[in-house]
Design a protein around this motif. Structure first.
Motif, PDB file in Angstrom:
ATOM      1  N   ARG A 223       0.841  -1.196   0.000  1.00 36.82           N
ATOM      2  CA  ARG A 223       0.000   0.000   0.000  1.00 36.82           C
ATOM      3  C   ARG A 223       0.870   1.238   0.000  1.00 36.82           C
ATOM      4  NH1 ARG A 223      -4.317   0.509   3.973  1.00 36.82           N
ATOM      5  NH2 ARG A 223      -4.286   2.646   3.229  1.00 36.82           N
ATOM      6  N   THR A 224       0.321   2.322  -0.613  1.00 39.65           N
ATOM      7  CA  THR A 224       1.017   3.599  -0.692  1.00 39.65           C
ATOM      8  C   THR A 224       0.048   4.691  -0.262  1.00 39.65           C
ATOM      9  OG1 THR A 224       2.613   3.026  -2.412  1.00 39.65           O
ATOM     10  CG2 THR A 224       1.913   5.304  -2.342  1.00 39.65           C
ATOM     11  N   ASP A 225       0.456   5.487   0.725  1.00 40.55           N
ATOM     12  CA  ASP A 225      -0.390   6.597   1.177  1.00 40.55           C
ATOM     13  C   ASP A 225       0.425   7.880   1.160  1.00 40.55           C
ATOM     14  OD1 ASP A 225      -2.943   5.143   2.363  1.00 40.55           O
ATOM     15  OD2 ASP A 225      -1.174   3.986   2.952  1.00 40.55           O
ATOM     16  N   GLY A 226      -0.273   8.986   0.945  1.00 39.91           N
ATOM     17  CA  GLY A 226       0.431  10.269   0.852  1.00 39.91           C
ATOM     18  C   GLY A 226      -0.255  11.384   1.623  1.00 39.91           C
ATOM     19  N   LEU A 227       0.556  12.367   2.015  1.00 45.92           N
ATOM     20  CA  LEU A 227       0.061  13.547   2.726  1.00 45.92           C
ATOM     21  C   LEU A 227       0.843  14.747   2.225  1.00 45.92           C
ATOM     22  CD1 LEU A 227       0.351  12.197   6.375  1.00 45.92           C
ATOM     23  CD2 LEU A 227      -1.807  12.670   5.212  1.00 45.92           C
ATOM     24  N   ALA A 228       0.227  15.935   2.275  1.00 45.93           N
ATOM     25  CA  ALA A 228       0.979  17.139   1.903  1.00 45.93           C
ATOM     26  C   ALA A 228       0.636  18.276   2.858  1.00 45.93           C
ATOM     27  CB  ALA A 228       0.656  17.537   0.467  1.00 45.93           C
TER      28      ALA A 228
END
Ligand SMILES: *[C@@H]1O[C@H](CO)[C@@H](O)[C@H](O)[C@H]1NC(C)=O
Ligand SMILES: *[C@@H]1O[C@H](CO)[C@@H](O)[C@H](O)[C@H]1NC(C)=O
Ligand SMILES: *[C@@H]1O[C@H](CO)[C@@H](O)[C@H](O)[C@H]1NC(C)=O
Length: 243
Positions: free
Chosen positions: A43-48
């Motif tokens: 799984r790949t999760d992102g935040l900015a």
């Protein structure tokens, strides 16, 4: 008294300097966390964030990058946003595929944890600096520098074959460069327009803390002077009594 004045002279520019939103630099940073339990589960999760405000998130379960703030797409049109979404979806798929291939090529052991930190810092006067760092199992191993991928100083030598493959892909290198050098500062400048009132409010909270400190200090100074005046009056009275 000298100390109080010194404190005041230090505090005043802090209080007033803070209320100027556009006169300072802004850091926009994206964090990607990718976990590969084995060759078939990942799984790949992102935040900015812009500064300390979270602006975007991207869950593995979603095809779409979500804006956390209504103004987070800056001044980009919905067409430009769709184009960027499309690029990032393609990126996520090829990232997964590449990691699985490199794992096979280097016989890496699962689980594999990768963390990516990328973005830009925009300074007053339209100057910006970009960064893109990658960590493997918590250790910084690789970065994008100028126009190409580079190993980190402590990276293991077997990473060289990975970097060679990555740098052969000129299309991806040009896209990364474009995203970091053009799109990132444009997004930040856009957000500074569309999110100005909230960013100013954030700055405003610093200002009000500064103003409270200033008010307390002013009270202390007044109290101090009042006491001095009382002492002086008493002394005068006692002199008058003697005379
Ligand atoms: C891969 O990892 C997932 C999550 O830990 C697990 O449920 C699954 O059984 C594993 N698959 C294989 C083939 O080992
Ligand atoms: C993450 O997303 C990919 C693509 O949609 C999917 O194939 C994969 O199973 C997801 N991983 C988890 C743990 O849900
Ligand atoms: C700043 O740079 C952007 C491109 O990144 C450009 O579109 C914009 O007009 C520039 N703004 C100023 C004030 O020079």
């Amino acid at each position: 008294m000298g100390r109080v004045l010194f404190l005041l002279s230090w505090l005043l520019p802090q209080v007033w300097g803070n209320s100027e939103v556009l006169g300072r630099s802004f850091l926009f940073r994206c964090l990607q966390i990718s976990s590969f339990a084995n060759s078939s589960w990942w799984r790949t999760d992102g935040l900015a964030w812009l500064g300390e405000l979270q602006t975007h998130r991207w869950s593995n379960a979603s095809d779409k990058i979500d804006s956390v703030k209504p103004w987070a797409q800056g001044t980009f049109s919905s067409q430009q946003c769709d184009q960027l979404q499309y690029i990032f979806r393609g990126y996520r798929n090829s990232f997964t595929r590449d990691v699985q291939e490199f794992a096979k090529m280097l016989s890496l052991e699962y689980p594999i944890e990768l963390q990516l930190s990328a973005g830009c810092e925009v300074y007053p006067g339209n100057v910006s600096e970009k960064f893109f760092h990658i960590a493997y199992q918590g250790d910084y191993i690789l970065s994008f520098h100028g126009t190409a991928w580079e190993p980190a100083p402590q990276a293991p030598p077997r990473l060289d074959s990975v970097i060679k493959v990555l740098n052969q892909d000129q299309g991806t290198r040009e896209t990364v460069q474009w995203l970091l050098s053009d799109i990132c500062p444009q997004l930040v400048n856009g957000i500074l327009e569309t999110g100005k009132s909230e960013l100013e409010k954030q700055d405003g909270s610093h200002t009000s803390v500064g103003l409270i400190i200033l008010a307390v200090l002013t009270c202390l100074v007044s109290l101090f002077m009042f006491i001095l005046a009382l002492i002086w009056i008493r002394k005068r009275r006692s002199y008058e009594d003697i005379l």
